[in-house]
Design a protein around this motif. Sequence first.
Motif, mmCIF file in Angstrom:
data_model
loop_
_atom_site.group_PDB
_atom_site.id
_atom_site.type_symbol
_atom_site.label_atom_id
_atom_site.label_comp_id
_atom_site.label_asym_id
_atom_site.label_seq_id
_atom_site.Cartn_x
_atom_site.Cartn_y
_atom_site.Cartn_z
ATOM 1 N N ASP A 1 -24.861 113.660 19.859
ATOM 2 C CA ASP A 1 -25.015 112.312 19.349
ATOM 3 C C ASP A 1 -24.235 111.376 20.261
ATOM 4 O O ASP A 1 -23.027 111.331 20.228
ATOM 5 C CB ASP A 1 -24.480 112.242 17.915
ATOM 6 N N LEU A 2 -24.938 110.607 21.057
ATOM 7 C CA LEU A 2 -24.295 109.720 22.017
ATOM 8 C C LEU A 2 -23.801 108.434 21.384
ATOM 9 O O LEU A 2 -23.225 107.602 22.057
ATOM 10 C CB LEU A 2 -25.278 109.401 23.145
ATOM 11 N N SER A 3 -23.994 108.269 20.095
ATOM 12 C CA SER A 3 -23.630 107.029 19.435
ATOM 13 C C SER A 3 -22.132 106.747 19.529
ATOM 14 O O SER A 3 -21.732 105.602 19.511
ATOM 15 C CB SER A 3 -24.051 107.053 17.971
ATOM 16 N N GLU A 4 -21.311 107.780 19.643
ATOM 17 C CA GLU A 4 -19.877 107.574 19.730
ATOM 18 C C GLU A 4 -19.451 107.096 21.108
ATOM 19 O O GLU A 4 -18.416 106.488 21.263
ATOM 20 C CB GLU A 4 -19.155 108.876 19.411
ATOM 21 N N GLU A 5 -20.248 107.359 22.117
ATOM 22 C CA GLU A 5 -19.859 107.069 23.486
ATOM 23 C C GLU A 5 -20.452 105.766 24.019
ATOM 24 O O GLU A 5 -20.068 105.299 25.061
ATOM 25 C CB GLU A 5 -20.325 108.217 24.389
ATOM 26 N N ILE A 6 -21.408 105.198 23.317
ATOM 27 C CA ILE A 6 -22.175 104.094 23.866
ATOM 28 C C ILE A 6 -21.997 102.845 23.021
ATOM 29 O O ILE A 6 -22.040 102.904 21.799
ATOM 30 C CB ILE A 6 -23.668 104.474 23.950
ATOM 31 N N ASP A 7 -21.806 101.704 23.671
ATOM 32 C CA ASP A 7 -21.793 100.414 23.005
ATOM 33 C C ASP A 7 -23.245 99.989 22.817
ATOM 34 O O ASP A 7 -23.915 99.598 23.754
ATOM 35 C CB ASP A 7 -21.035 99.399 23.870
ATOM 36 N N HIS A 8 -23.748 100.082 21.597
ATOM 37 C CA HIS A 8 -25.168 99.878 21.329
ATOM 38 C C HIS A 8 -25.608 98.429 21.431
ATOM 39 O O HIS A 8 -26.772 98.144 21.630
ATOM 40 C CB HIS A 8 -25.518 100.374 19.927
ATOM 41 N N SER A 9 -24.716 97.485 21.248
ATOM 42 C CA SER A 9 -25.130 96.111 21.070
ATOM 43 C C SER A 9 -24.936 95.218 22.298
ATOM 44 O O SER A 9 -25.260 94.052 22.239
ATOM 45 C CB SER A 9 -24.352 95.507 19.904
ATOM 46 N N ASN A 10 -24.419 95.732 23.385
ATOM 47 C CA ASN A 10 -24.137 94.892 24.533
ATOM 48 C C ASN A 10 -25.085 95.219 25.673
ATOM 49 O O ASN A 10 -24.843 96.139 26.450
ATOM 50 C CB ASN A 10 -22.684 95.071 24.983
ATOM 51 N N GLY B 1 -25.504 93.762 28.375
ATOM 52 C CA GLY B 1 -24.924 93.482 29.683
ATOM 53 C C GLY B 1 -24.253 94.696 30.307
ATOM 54 O O GLY B 1 -24.109 94.789 31.516
ATOM 55 N N LYS B 2 -23.828 95.635 29.484
ATOM 56 C CA LYS B 2 -23.206 96.870 29.967
ATOM 57 C C LYS B 2 -24.269 97.953 29.953
ATOM 58 O O LYS B 2 -24.674 98.408 28.892
ATOM 59 C CB LYS B 2 -22.047 97.286 29.063
ATOM 60 N N ASP B 3 -24.714 98.372 31.122
ATOM 61 C CA ASP B 3 -25.769 99.384 31.195
ATOM 62 C C ASP B 3 -25.153 100.757 31.378
ATOM 63 O O ASP B 3 -25.065 101.267 32.477
ATOM 64 C CB ASP B 3 -26.755 99.063 32.318
ATOM 65 N N LYS B 4 -24.734 101.353 30.274
ATOM 66 C CA LYS B 4 -24.138 102.689 30.315
ATOM 67 C C LYS B 4 -25.194 103.782 30.357
ATOM 68 O O LYS B 4 -24.881 104.928 30.597
ATOM 69 C CB LYS B 4 -23.219 102.886 29.112
ATOM 70 N N VAL B 5 -26.447 103.423 30.101
ATOM 71 C CA VAL B 5 -27.533 104.404 30.036
ATOM 72 C C VAL B 5 -28.189 104.612 31.396
ATOM 73 O O VAL B 5 -28.653 105.699 31.704
ATOM 74 C CB VAL B 5 -28.582 103.959 28.991
ATOM 75 N N GLY B 6 -28.222 103.562 32.223
ATOM 76 C CA GLY B 6 -28.927 103.641 33.494
ATOM 77 C C GLY B 6 -30.404 103.343 33.324
ATOM 78 O O GLY B 6 -31.261 104.130 33.695
ATOM 79 N N THR B 7 -30.703 102.198 32.738
ATOM 80 C CA THR B 7 -32.083 101.821 32.422
ATOM 81 C C THR B 7 -32.880 101.348 33.632
ATOM 82 O O THR B 7 -34.093 101.214 33.552
ATOM 83 C CB THR B 7 -32.100 100.699 31.371
ATOM 84 N N ASN B 8 -32.208 101.053 34.729
ATOM 85 C CA ASN B 8 -32.835 100.558 35.950
ATOM 86 C C ASN B 8 -33.500 99.197 35.751
ATOM 87 O O ASN B 8 -34.524 98.906 36.376
ATOM 88 C CB ASN B 8 -33.848 101.568 36.512
ATOM 89 N N LEU B 9 -32.918 98.400 34.887
ATOM 90 C CA LEU B 9 -33.411 97.037 34.693
ATOM 91 C C LEU B 9 -32.273 96.160 34.214
ATOM 92 O O LEU B 9 -31.178 96.647 33.940
ATOM 93 C CB LEU B 9 -34.596 97.012 33.711
ATOM 94 N N ASN B 10 -32.539 94.865 34.129
ATOM 95 C CA ASN B 10 -31.562 93.933 33.600
ATOM 96 C C ASN B 10 -31.788 93.886 32.087
ATOM 97 O O ASN B 10 -32.715 93.227 31.605
ATOM 98 C CB ASN B 10 -31.759 92.552 34.246
ATOM 99 N N ASN B 11 -30.946 94.599 31.347
ATOM 100 C CA ASN B 11 -31.127 94.727 29.906
ATOM 101 C C ASN B 11 -31.082 93.377 29.201
ATOM 102 O O ASN B 11 -31.861 93.128 28.280
ATOM 103 C CB ASN B 11 -30.067 95.651 29.322
ATOM 104 N N ALA B 12 -30.152 92.511 29.608
ATOM 105 C CA ALA B 12 -30.020 91.203 28.970
ATOM 106 C C ALA B 12 -31.270 90.359 29.212
ATOM 107 O O ALA B 12 -31.741 89.664 28.299
ATOM 108 C CB ALA B 12 -28.770 90.485 29.490
ATOM 109 N N LEU B 13 -31.821 90.415 30.419
ATOM 110 C CA LEU B 13 -33.043 89.664 30.724
ATOM 111 C C LEU B 13 -34.224 90.201 29.917
ATOM 112 O O LEU B 13 -35.047 89.439 29.401
ATOM 113 C CB LEU B 13 -33.342 89.728 32.220
ATOM 114 N N MET B 14 -34.317 91.517 29.779
ATOM 115 C CA MET B 14 -35.391 92.117 28.971
ATOM 116 C C MET B 14 -35.283 91.661 27.525
ATOM 117 O O MET B 14 -36.270 91.239 26.909
ATOM 118 C CB MET B 14 -35.332 93.641 29.056
#
Length: 173
Positions: free
Chosen positions: A24-33, A35-48
Amino acid sequence: MKKLLFIPLLILVCFLSDCKKSNDLSEEIDHSNPGKDKVGTNLNNALMLQAVNTVRAAGCNCDGEKMPPVPALTWNDQLALAAKLHTEDMVKNNFFDHVNKDGQSPGDRIKAAGYNFRFYAENLAIISTDEKGVVAYWLSSKGHCKNIMNASAKEIGVARVNNSWTMKLAARL
């Protein structure tokens, strides 16, 4: 002698720091921000997120069906992780589908990322574009557009690999 002391010391440090393995990665990841791409989405999350929420705030026409404005979504890294892993799987295994070659559905992948949902939807695309361009592309398809405009969706996560995109929309239990 030093090796004999090292092992108990390592165990003690691990115990004191509460080491544990978790799927469960929920403990390690800031779900609501986004601007912080901890997942490596390869995009601008805030712009999306902004591109999607701009459409949701205004309402739109999904292939002749008027969709009223709906509340803004928030970014969720668990959904982004599920999107990333599915996109990587599609690219690596040369397929394009909501169900992978192991028979896993979008809901299966969202649950595997640690997100318990009451609603989910998934949009896929293969297109050479940016965040605003892929949103416009999805809006040109009635089903994808209705997913974006669905008032049941509360959170979003998106990822891309090369020109392959996956969007997850969901709401928690």
